[in-house]
Design an enzyme around this catalytic site. Structure first.
Site, PDB file in Angstrom:
ATOM      1  N   GLY A 227       1.601  -6.347  -3.440  1.00  0.00           N
ATOM      2  CA  GLY A 227       2.128  -7.194  -4.284  1.00  0.00           C
ATOM      3  C   GLY A 227       1.648  -8.699  -4.140  1.00  0.00           C
ATOM      4  O   GLY A 227       2.250  -9.629  -4.952  1.00  0.00           O
TER       5      GLY A 227
ATOM      6  N   ASN B  42       2.728   4.459  -7.441  1.00  0.00           N
ATOM      7  CA  ASN B  42       4.012   4.107  -7.053  1.00  0.00           C
ATOM      8  C   ASN B  42       4.722   3.118  -7.925  1.00  0.00           C
ATOM      9  O   ASN B  42       4.300   1.810  -7.812  1.00  0.00           O
ATOM     10  CB  ASN B  42       3.922   3.633  -5.465  1.00  0.00           C
ATOM     11  CG  ASN B  42       5.503   3.184  -5.090  1.00  0.00           C
ATOM     12  OD1 ASN B  42       6.571   3.650  -5.724  1.00  0.00           O
ATOM     13  ND2 ASN B  42       5.473   2.547  -3.919  1.00  0.00           N
TER      14      ASN B  42
ATOM     15  N   SER C  94      -2.380  -4.063  -3.232  1.00  0.00           N
ATOM     16  CA  SER C  94      -3.301  -4.764  -4.338  1.00  0.00           C
ATOM     17  C   SER C  94      -4.506  -4.321  -4.608  1.00  0.00           C
ATOM     18  O   SER C  94      -5.540  -4.809  -4.885  1.00  0.00           O
ATOM     19  CB  SER C  94      -3.365  -6.293  -3.928  1.00  0.00           C
ATOM     20  OG  SER C  94      -2.262  -7.061  -3.697  1.00  0.00           O
TER      21      SER C  94
ATOM     22  N   HIS D 158       8.091   3.386   3.112  1.00  0.00           N
ATOM     23  CA  HIS D 158       7.379   2.473   2.667  1.00  0.00           C
ATOM     24  C   HIS D 158       7.933   1.093   3.012  1.00  0.00           C
ATOM     25  O   HIS D 158       9.162   1.000   3.467  1.00  0.00           O
ATOM     26  CB  HIS D 158       7.668   2.367   1.096  1.00  0.00           C
ATOM     27  CG  HIS D 158       6.877   1.608   0.316  1.00  0.00           C
ATOM     28  ND1 HIS D 158       6.992   0.184   0.210  1.00  0.00           N
ATOM     29  CD2 HIS D 158       5.820   1.717  -0.319  1.00  0.00           C
ATOM     30  CE1 HIS D 158       6.029  -0.254  -0.400  1.00  0.00           C
ATOM     31  NE2 HIS D 158       5.364   0.502  -0.925  1.00  0.00           N
TER      32      HIS D 158
ATOM     33  N   GLU E 160       9.010  -1.375   2.084  1.00  0.00           N
ATOM     34  CA  GLU E 160      10.060  -2.027   1.130  1.00  0.00           C
ATOM     35  C   GLU E 160      11.397  -1.488   1.525  1.00  0.00           C
ATOM     36  O   GLU E 160      12.358  -2.150   1.965  1.00  0.00           O
ATOM     37  CB  GLU E 160       9.702  -1.892  -0.190  1.00  0.00           C
ATOM     38  CG  GLU E 160       8.626  -3.078  -0.551  1.00  0.00           C
ATOM     39  CD  GLU E 160       7.960  -2.559  -1.926  1.00  0.00           C
ATOM     40  OE1 GLU E 160       8.290  -1.547  -2.898  1.00  0.00           O
ATOM     41  OE2 GLU E 160       6.956  -3.295  -2.272  1.00  0.00           O
TER      42      GLU E 160
ATOM     43  N   LYS F 250       7.559   2.095  -8.184  1.00  0.00           N
ATOM     44  CA  LYS F 250       8.690   1.499  -7.544  1.00  0.00           C
ATOM     45  C   LYS F 250       9.953   1.437  -8.649  1.00  0.00           C
ATOM     46  O   LYS F 250      10.008   2.346  -9.409  1.00  0.00           O
ATOM     47  CB  LYS F 250       8.139   0.010  -7.298  1.00  0.00           C
ATOM     48  CG  LYS F 250       6.958   0.213  -6.309  1.00  0.00           C
ATOM     49  CD  LYS F 250       6.744  -1.082  -5.642  1.00  0.00           C
ATOM     50  CE  LYS F 250       5.405  -0.831  -4.845  1.00  0.00           C
ATOM     51  NZ  LYS F 250       5.122  -2.107  -3.967  1.00  0.00           N
TER      52      LYS F 250
ATOM     53  N   GLU G 275      -0.676   0.597   4.472  1.00  0.00           N
ATOM     54  CA  GLU G 275      -0.474  -0.372   3.564  1.00  0.00           C
ATOM     55  C   GLU G 275      -0.046  -1.757   4.429  1.00  0.00           C
ATOM     56  O   GLU G 275       1.215  -1.901   4.955  1.00  0.00           O
ATOM     57  CB  GLU G 275       0.805  -0.065   2.528  1.00  0.00           C
ATOM     58  CG  GLU G 275       0.485   1.057   1.857  1.00  0.00           C
ATOM     59  CD  GLU G 275       1.491   1.200   0.467  1.00  0.00           C
ATOM     60  OE1 GLU G 275       1.047   1.388  -0.647  1.00  0.00           O
ATOM     61  OE2 GLU G 275       2.717   0.991   0.609  1.00  0.00           O
TER      62      GLU G 275
HETATM   63  P1  13P Z   1       0.680  -3.355  -5.005  1.00  0.00           P
HETATM   64  O1  13P Z   1      -0.573  -2.378  -5.251  1.00  0.00           O
HETATM   65  O2  13P Z   1       1.639  -3.853  -6.060  1.00  0.00           O
HETATM   66  O3  13P Z   1       0.081  -4.163  -4.059  1.00  0.00           O
HETATM   67  O4  13P Z   1       1.741  -2.053  -4.128  1.00  0.00           O
HETATM   68  C1  13P Z   1       1.119  -1.346  -3.344  1.00  0.00           C
HETATM   69  C2  13P Z   1       1.963  -0.430  -2.648  1.00  0.00           C
HETATM   70  O5  13P Z   1       3.151  -1.116  -2.317  1.00  0.00           O
HETATM   71  C3  13P Z   1       2.315   0.870  -2.996  1.00  0.00           C
HETATM   72  O6  13P Z   1       3.116   1.578  -2.511  1.00  0.00           O
END
Ligand code: 13P
Length: 249
Positions: free
Chosen positions: A172, A9, A211, A94, A96, A11, A166
């Site tokens: 992150g 992803n 992560s 997601h 976010e 982003k 997740e």
């Molecule tokens: P990270 O791997 O940067 O923690 O992000 C995970 C994520 O949100 C994948 O959709």
């Protein structure tokens, strides 16, 4: 036997040059894997990435979509558009989007229905915040998020979907869930679905995200109910992403 899957992803990262370099690096280093490899670029780079991966086994996913197919929805991107430019998958719900763009369980379920209607495979995200984990309501939160799509579309719909667990506190932050912590929630998810349909539960792929990196991927993916990863930061470096794919398959 569930095929492992590793999805990157990206982003909201990259500009033309960086995206070119990243996808070319992934393509050059990808020499086949028993795991399915998927990249999820920002909308505007989907057609370019689709052209770059044409003829390879790497698959394409969007990061979001509209729940409507066509019409006066300024700024939105529809399921038919994503199909048209070669997406097989779409990330939905997601954290976010849930936290920053007001996507409720209801909105998530509506997008899930639209994806399935358009023959896109949802990578449907679920996960608890740190506060929810500290309040010991992780399983209740996960159950609610799953019920939102199962109540609306039926458990059979999960035959055409992938779930991604997740934990929000691991995204992150560099703070990965331990293999035991992640496995425990994945087992809860699979058992919950098995209570509705054993066959669907057995074949459903449940990815871990938060992560994940080349150093921790193998141990996480080795857990019995973890079928791969949804990778954020580490998917922006071709070598790291490839190392995770290789750890999975
Ligand atoms: P990270 O791997 O940067 O923690 O992000 C995970 C994520 O949100 C994948 O959709």
């Amino acid at each position: 036997m569930r095929q492992k899957m590793v999805a990157g992803n990206w982003k909201m990262n990259g500009t033309t040059n960086g995206v070119h370099e990243l996808i070319r690096g992934i393509k050059a280093g990808f020499n086949g894997s028993s795991a399915e490899a998927v990249v999820c670029p920002p909308f505007v780079y989907l057609p370019f990435v689709a052209a770059e991966i044409a003829g390879s086994a790497i698959k394409l996913s969007a990061q979001n979509m509209c729940d409507q197919d066509v019409g006066a929805f300024t700024g939105e991107i529809s399921g038919p558009m994503l199909k048209d430019i070669g997406c097989e998958y779409v990330i939905l719900a997601h954290s976010e989007r849930r936290a920053m763009y007001g996507e409720t369980d209801e909105v998530a379920a509506s997008k899930y229905a639209a994806a399935l209607k358009n023959n896109l495979i949802p990578i449907f995200c679920i996960g608890e915040t740190l506060e929810e984990r500290e309040q010991d309501i992780t399983e209740a939160v996960i159950a609610r998020q799953i019920d939102a799509i199962v109540d609306a579309e039926g458990v059979a719909s999960l035959a055409n979907a992938v779930l991604a667990y997740e934990p929000v506190w691991a995204i992150g932050t560099g703070k990965t869930a331990t293999p035991d912590q992640a496995q425990s929630v994945h087992a809860f998810i699979r058992n919950k679905i098995a209570g509705l349909d054993g066959g669907i539960a057995e074949s459903l792929r449940i990815l871990y995200g938060g992560s994940m990196n080349p150093a921790n991927a193998a141990e996480l993916i080795a857990q019995p109910d973890i079928d791969g990863g949804l990778i954020g930061g580490a998917s922006l470096k071709a070598d790291d992403f490839l190392a995770i794919i290789n750890a999975a398959g």
